[in-house]
Design a protein around this motif. Structure first.
Motif, PDB file in Angstrom:
ATOM      1  N   GLU A 101       1.228  -7.521  -6.217  1.00 18.64           N
ATOM      2  CA  GLU A 101      -0.006  -8.286  -6.080  1.00 18.64           C
ATOM      3  C   GLU A 101      -1.138  -7.361  -5.625  1.00 18.64           C
ATOM      4  OE1 GLU A 101       1.573 -12.771  -5.176  1.00 18.64           O
ATOM      5  OE2 GLU A 101       1.330 -11.475  -3.435  1.00 18.64           O
ATOM      6  N   PRO A 102      -2.378  -7.768  -5.869  1.00 19.05           N
ATOM      7  CA  PRO A 102      -3.491  -6.829  -5.673  1.00 19.05           C
ATOM      8  C   PRO A 102      -3.783  -6.483  -4.219  1.00 19.05           C
ATOM      9  CG  PRO A 102      -4.317  -9.017  -6.220  1.00 19.05           C
ATOM     10  CD  PRO A 102      -2.830  -9.053  -6.408  1.00 19.05           C
ATOM     11  N   GLY A 103      -3.306  -7.326  -3.269  1.00 19.16           N
ATOM     12  CA  GLY A 103      -3.603  -7.042  -1.867  1.00 19.16           C
ATOM     13  C   GLY A 103      -2.674  -6.011  -1.253  1.00 19.16           C
ATOM     14  N   VAL A 104      -1.660  -5.562  -2.005  1.00 19.93           N
ATOM     15  CA  VAL A 104      -0.743  -4.555  -1.458  1.00 19.93           C
ATOM     16  C   VAL A 104      -1.525  -3.279  -1.153  1.00 19.93           C
ATOM     17  CG1 VAL A 104       1.236  -3.064  -1.983  1.00 19.93           C
ATOM     18  CG2 VAL A 104       1.283  -5.475  -2.644  1.00 19.93           C
ATOM     19  N   ILE A 105      -1.247  -2.710  -0.010  1.00 20.46           N
ATOM     20  CA  ILE A 105      -1.948  -1.496   0.416  1.00 20.46           C
ATOM     21  C   ILE A 105      -1.396  -0.288  -0.344  1.00 20.46           C
ATOM     22  CG2 ILE A 105      -2.222   0.047   2.407  1.00 20.46           C
ATOM     23  CD1 ILE A 105      -2.416  -2.499   4.119  1.00 20.46           C
ATOM     24  N   ASN A 106      -2.298   0.586  -0.752  1.00 18.25           N
ATOM     25  CA  ASN A 106      -1.933   1.769  -1.544  1.00 18.25           C
ATOM     26  C   ASN A 106      -0.700   2.484  -0.971  1.00 18.25           C
ATOM     27  OD1 ASN A 106      -2.006   4.780  -1.851  1.00 18.25           O
ATOM     28  ND2 ASN A 106      -3.587   4.336  -3.356  1.00 18.25           N
ATOM     29  N   LEU A 107      -0.738   2.811   0.320  1.00 17.81           N
ATOM     30  CA  LEU A 107       0.356   3.595   0.902  1.00 17.81           C
ATOM     31  C   LEU A 107       1.668   2.803   0.936  1.00 17.81           C
ATOM     32  CD1 LEU A 107       0.752   6.414   2.042  1.00 17.81           C
ATOM     33  CD2 LEU A 107       0.231   5.534   4.315  1.00 17.81           C
ATOM     34  N   ASP A 108       1.560   1.464   0.983  1.00 19.10           N
ATOM     35  CA  ASP A 108       2.768   0.645   1.013  1.00 19.10           C
ATOM     36  C   ASP A 108       3.531   0.708  -0.314  1.00 19.10           C
ATOM     37  OD1 ASP A 108       2.432  -0.042   3.611  1.00 19.10           O
ATOM     38  OD2 ASP A 108       1.552  -2.011   3.233  1.00 19.10           O
ATOM     39  N   VAL A 109       2.844   1.082  -1.397  1.00 22.62           N
ATOM     40  CA  VAL A 109       3.543   1.255  -2.672  1.00 22.62           C
ATOM     41  C   VAL A 109       4.515   2.419  -2.521  1.00 22.62           C
ATOM     42  CG1 VAL A 109       3.317   1.644  -5.147  1.00 22.62           C
ATOM     43  CG2 VAL A 109       1.496   0.442  -3.905  1.00 22.62           C
ATOM     44  N   THR A 110       4.001   3.529  -2.011  1.00 20.15           N
ATOM     45  CA  THR A 110       4.857   4.692  -1.789  1.00 20.15           C
ATOM     46  C   THR A 110       5.956   4.362  -0.779  1.00 20.15           C
ATOM     47  OG1 THR A 110       3.185   6.292  -2.409  1.00 20.15           O
ATOM     48  CG2 THR A 110       4.880   7.053  -0.877  1.00 20.15           C
ATOM     49  N   ARG A 111       5.581   3.645   0.298  1.00 17.58           N
ATOM     50  CA  ARG A 111       6.579   3.307   1.328  1.00 17.58           C
ATOM     51  C   ARG A 111       7.731   2.500   0.744  1.00 17.58           C
ATOM     52  NH1 ARG A 111       2.427   1.893   5.652  1.00 17.58           N
ATOM     53  NH2 ARG A 111       2.085   3.889   6.678  1.00 17.58           N
ATOM     54  N   ALA A 112       7.407   1.657  -0.268  1.00 18.12           N
ATOM     55  CA  ALA A 112       8.446   0.797  -0.827  1.00 18.12           C
ATOM     56  C   ALA A 112       9.473   1.583  -1.634  1.00 18.12           C
ATOM     57  CB  ALA A 112       7.810  -0.286  -1.699  1.00 18.12           C
ATOM     58  N   VAL A 113       9.108   2.768  -2.094  1.00 20.96           N
ATOM     59  CA  VAL A 113      10.023   3.489  -2.996  1.00 20.96           C
ATOM     60  C   VAL A 113      10.378   4.906  -2.534  1.00 20.96           C
ATOM     61  CG1 VAL A 113       9.358   2.169  -5.046  1.00 20.96           C
ATOM     62  CG2 VAL A 113       8.057   4.227  -4.457  1.00 20.96           C
TER      63      VAL A 113
END
Lengths: 490, 425
Positions: A117-129
């Motif tokens: 979803e669009p509200g996900v924080i940029n760094l949290d994308v990396t954190r998730a993977v």
């Protein structure tokens, strides 16, 4: 038939919006509204009529329908960190804040993508993977807080976009809610090259085409090795020469960042780094397979030394490396320690002109009696001059704005651009005419009209003179009825 | 030219948002540090009334100071919120129940003797079956969710809580390295007497002479953080006077919230004749983890087989910037495996009396912490603040899970004494 927005009472609109998003997520009290008056660009505040925080695509669809029926403009907003006022409210409009839509919906590492979803924080994308050795490449300095939706709207860059490209190179698909509530999916996880690249038109459209409610992003494998070094120089002349030399040697670093004395001082104050306060420093990342990273890093250090580096520092461990990057990434906000107010500019110049342009900026600043700090993506020639001023001194803000404008015009004169990654938004719209002919702007506007004919979304941004779709720009052309002698010119 | 206030140091970059527990809760700008500063600027500049909504968003701030760690501009949010809270009490009167609830808390917590009496009543309450009855019937929640929260938080009271404490002086083991005064605290001393005992034993073993000034009351931290500054001044002044009477090199404290307040308490006396005395006292204050970490180890660390997750209390990690010492102290114990909790620098929701006055928000924050603690797979939770420990244990209990908890200093104490586990838990 849409009502004109003067017709609907705010209370009635709030009732209707509350029915969609829930009363707790429709903000209408003065205190709540006041904090949405601006984004990361804090001057030129406008209080919105309402702020709604939908939680799903379905809710966004309903919000857009209501706004469409009521004839009310909408301004999408992510984390509110933009530096060009892209999420500044439109007078009488409703802000659609997407910070509650922050779920990671699907991770597919086999094919290397994530849907979120669009509200996900940029760094949290990396954190998730990252636990599995993957990451999301575009890294704006505000990556710890900026949202993916905002990144898509602004086609955000970042230090490592030199090698890996901007947001547009990493968005595989997007779900878009158009005016009236139609939902369209552009692109998708698989390569989708047939027909016009509408996704590329969407990325960087600054929230003017619709509201993005889902994004599919490309993920990358973390490089095997990253080599970081910091080189200090007496002035930007030598540092600029080093940058040109490195690129000319065929080296493509992941990032080359330049900071001048004022920016160094700010970063040191914010992070406690022990950097020397020299004229200029370069912070550089080289990544790839271990052997390549080692080899390229050694070559780049050699070039930096022969360009006149005073000292080359290599972080002893990952913690020190992170701290060096933290120094760089917090430099903008840290300048708040040096000056009560400042304007962040964002111009692009040919890389070979860096030293000359920085000298010229220094001269212009001296003439204006102001200080300018420089911290920027040297590898891209993407300057970020920060014009320091004190708004309490009468006339100083105007002087700073003029200096900022003059710097941007200088960039355009040299064949560059008025924005590298922060977008045009509200702040740079006035400079669009310095860069584009009326025909260019007209063509861009036609694209906007194809998606959003009633200018529902972010209507007063980017274009220097906001107008409605169908309005004819340019020199007066007689109407056929006038030409036929039926009526007089109106 | 006007003096630049702390509010103006904020450049609106938003770096504080992702670390703010209430922003994480609701994703709303008003419940973020940047938003609260914006509200206060609006009030200052006459653009906003200091009304109910403004007060609500200030009340929802935990005061965890994670924003200060994240802020590149160095905004003194601690001072901003403290001043705003004092203003808030004047600007927006609280409702009757809220007033009574707060009055009760503030006339109980700062007073060890009253707390000890309360502990005695709680002892009876918990052992008589009344607590079981209240919980089983849900009667308490029916009356008030705040009272139910209070009830759920109450630690298991042992008989040690009912007696008061430590001898006035304990000589150093071996050559004396420092003469240390121990702040025994209010909640700590009554509900966690083992912590003070462990603190004293470790300090003695590491060559400190420990002095425990008698008649200590509350240090005023809770009052300071709630904006009750007159009360805070009275309490901390009383404490400082007790310590002046005993002449020590270092004042040591084992409660993070109290430590951060005591290290900075001279601010409360700006322009007052007492200011230099408060400043002299502040300079001597050390957190127990900080002090022990600064002394080259002398006593033998015996092995302790445990997987320990360290919870970093906000007033230690963010307010005092002490993240390394407690971890170092634990890592030095042979056999002990130190585990990091995901998002370990985030508040647990306890935040002084926050979980008592904002239970819904505190539960939301606590739920995230509990999940992270469980996911860590630790068998022990080490937390250097009593409030955090109570809150996290309660969150875990409500999920049908338990974890044994102790302060790092208690775990070190167990290791020094060759025990297999700390006394508490």
């Amino acid at each position: 038939m849409p009502e004109s927005h003067a017709e609907i009472e705010t209370d009635e609109l709030a009732r209707r919006m509350s029915a969609v998003v829930g009363e707790a997520h429709c903000i209408s009290d003065p205190a709540g509204l006041s904090v949405y008056e601006c984004d990361g660009l804090s001057h030129g505040r406008i209080r919105p009529r309402l702020v709604v925080l939908p939680a799903s695509t379905e809710e966004v669809v309903e919000v857009v329908r209501l706004a469409h029926d009521a004839g009310v403009p909408l301004v999408p907003r992510g984390s509110g960190t933009g530096l060009s006022g892209g999420a500044r409210p439109t007078p009488g409009g409703v802000v659609v804040a997407l910070s509650r839509m922050r779920r990671v919906l699907e991770v597919n590492l086999e094919d290397g993508w994530v849907r979120l979803e669009p509200g996900v924080i940029n760094l949290d994308v990396t954190r998730a993977v990252q636990g599995r050795g993957w990451y999301y490449a575009p890294d704006p300095s505000s990556q710890s807080i900026c949202s993916i939706g905002g990144n898509v709207a602004e086609n955000s860059g970042g230090a490592h976009c030199l090698k890996y490209g901007f947001t547009v190179n990493h968005v595989l698909g997007a779900r878009l809610v158009l005016d009236g509530g139609e939902v369209v999916d552009l692109g998708g996880p698989s390569p989708d090259t047939t027909g016009y690249d509408l996704l590329a038109a969407l990325v960087g459209s600054e929230g003017m085409l619709g509201i993005v409610t889902e994004v599919t992003l490309r993920l990358l494998r973390k490089p095997e090795a990253t080599r970081t070094f910091l080189a200090t120089f007496p002035s930007s002349d030598e540092a600029g020469e080093a940058v040109s030399g490195i690129i000319a040697a065929g080296i493509l670093p992941a990032a080359i960042e330049m900071m001048d004395t004022l920016a160094i001082q700010a970063a040191k104050a914010a992070t406690g780094l022990n950097w020397p306060e020299v004229g200029s420093i370069l912070l550089m990342d080289v990544d790839g397979p271990l052997a390549e990273a080692e080899h390229t890093s050694a070559a780049a250090i050699g070039i930096a030394r022969s360009a006149g580096a005073l000292e080359v520092r290599i972080p002893v461990d990952e913690a020190e490396r992170q701290l060096m990057w933290k120094g760089r990434k917090s430099a903008f906000a840290a300048v708040g320690r040096l000056s009560p107010n400042y304007m962040v500019e964002d111009g692009v110049i040919p890389r070979s002109e860096i030293a000359r342009v920085l000298r010229e900026i220094g001269r212009m600043a001296g003439e204006a009696g102001l200080r300018v700090a420089n911290v920027f993506h040297a590898g891209d020639g993407n300057l970020h001059p920060l014009v320091l001023y004190d708004a309490r001194n009468p006339g100083e803000e105007e002087k700073a704005a003029k200096l900022g404008g003059d710097i941007l015009r200088l960039c355009v004169r040299l064949g560059g651009s008025i924005t590298g990654e922060h977008g045009v938004g509200a702040e740079k719209a006035a400079y669009m005419a310095d860069m584009f002919a009326p025909e260019d702007l007209e063509t861009m506007f036609l694209v906007r009209c194809a998606f959003d004919p009633e200018a529902r979304f972010n209507p007063d941004k980017v274009f220097p003179t906001p107008r409605l779709c169908g309005e004819r720009p340019g020199p007066y052309r007689p109407h056929p009825a006038e030409a036929a002698g039926l009526v007089e010119r109106w | 030219m006007t003096t630049r206030g702390h509010l103006d140091e904020c450049v609106h970059c938003g770096f504080c948002l992702p670390v703010c527990p209430t922003w994480i809760n609701w994703g709303e700008e008003m419940d973020s540090p940047r938003g609260r500063i914006d509200l206060l600027r609006g009030v200052r500049d006459g653009k906003l009334e200091f009304d109910g909504p403004v007060a609500l968003h200030l009340d929802r701030c935990l005061g965890c100071m994670a924003c200060m760690t994240a802020c590149p501009s160095g905004v003194r949010y601690d001072l901003v919120i403290e001043e705003a809270r004092a203003q808030r009490e004047l600007a927006v009167p609280r409702g009757l129940f809220d007033r009574l609830h707060r009055a009760a808390l503030f006339s109980l917590f700062p007073y060890p003797r009253r707390l000890r009496l309360a502990a005695a009543l709680l002892f009876l309450y918990s052992r008589s079956g009344l607590q079981w009855l209240m919980r089983a019937t849900g009667l308490l929640r029916l009356v008030s969710s705040r009272l139910a929260t209070l009830d759920a938080l109450v630690p298991r009271i042992g008989t040690a809580s009912l007696a008061s404490g430590l001898p006035a002086r304990l000589p150093a083991a071996g050559e004396r390295r420092a003469r240390v005064g121990l702040v025994t605290g209010c909640v700590q001393g009554v509900f966690f007497p083992n912590v003070n005992a462990a603190t004293a034993r470790v300090l003695v073993a590491e060559g400190c002479e420990v002095v425990v000034p008698p008649g200590q009351g509350c240090c005023g931290a809770l009052s300071t953080h709630a904006g009750r500054l007159d009360e805070a001044r009275r309490l901390v002044r009383g404490l400082i006077e007790r310590f002046e009477a005993v002449e020590v090199d270092v004042v040591v404290i084992n409660s993070a919230g109290c430590g951060s307040h005591l290290k900075d308490c001279q601010r409360l006396f700006a322009g007052d004749p007492f200011e230099p005395r408060a400043a002299a006292f502040s300079k001597k204050v050390r957190d127990v983890n900080e002090l022990v970490d600064s002394l080259p180890p002398r006593a033998v660390r015996h092995p302790l087989q445990a997987r320990v997750a360290y919870h970093s209390p906000c007033h230690l990690g963010h307010a005092q910037r002490l993240t390394a010492p407690p971890r170092a102290l634990l890592r030095a114990i042979p056999g002990l495996e130190l585990i990091e909790i995901a998002d370990g620098d985030q508040c647990c929701g306890s935040a002084g009396i926050y979980n008592l006055v904002q239970p819904a928000s505190a539960d939301q924050i606590g739920a995230r912490k509990a999940a992270a603690v469980l996911a860590s797979g630790a068998s022990w939770l080490a937390s250097a603040n009593p409030g955090c420990t109570l809150h996290i244990q309660r969150q875990l209990r409500e999920r049908g899970a338990t974890i044994r908890a102790a302060q790092p200093i208690e775990i070190l104490d167990a290791s020094l004494r060759g025990r297999t586990e700390p006394d508490g838990g």
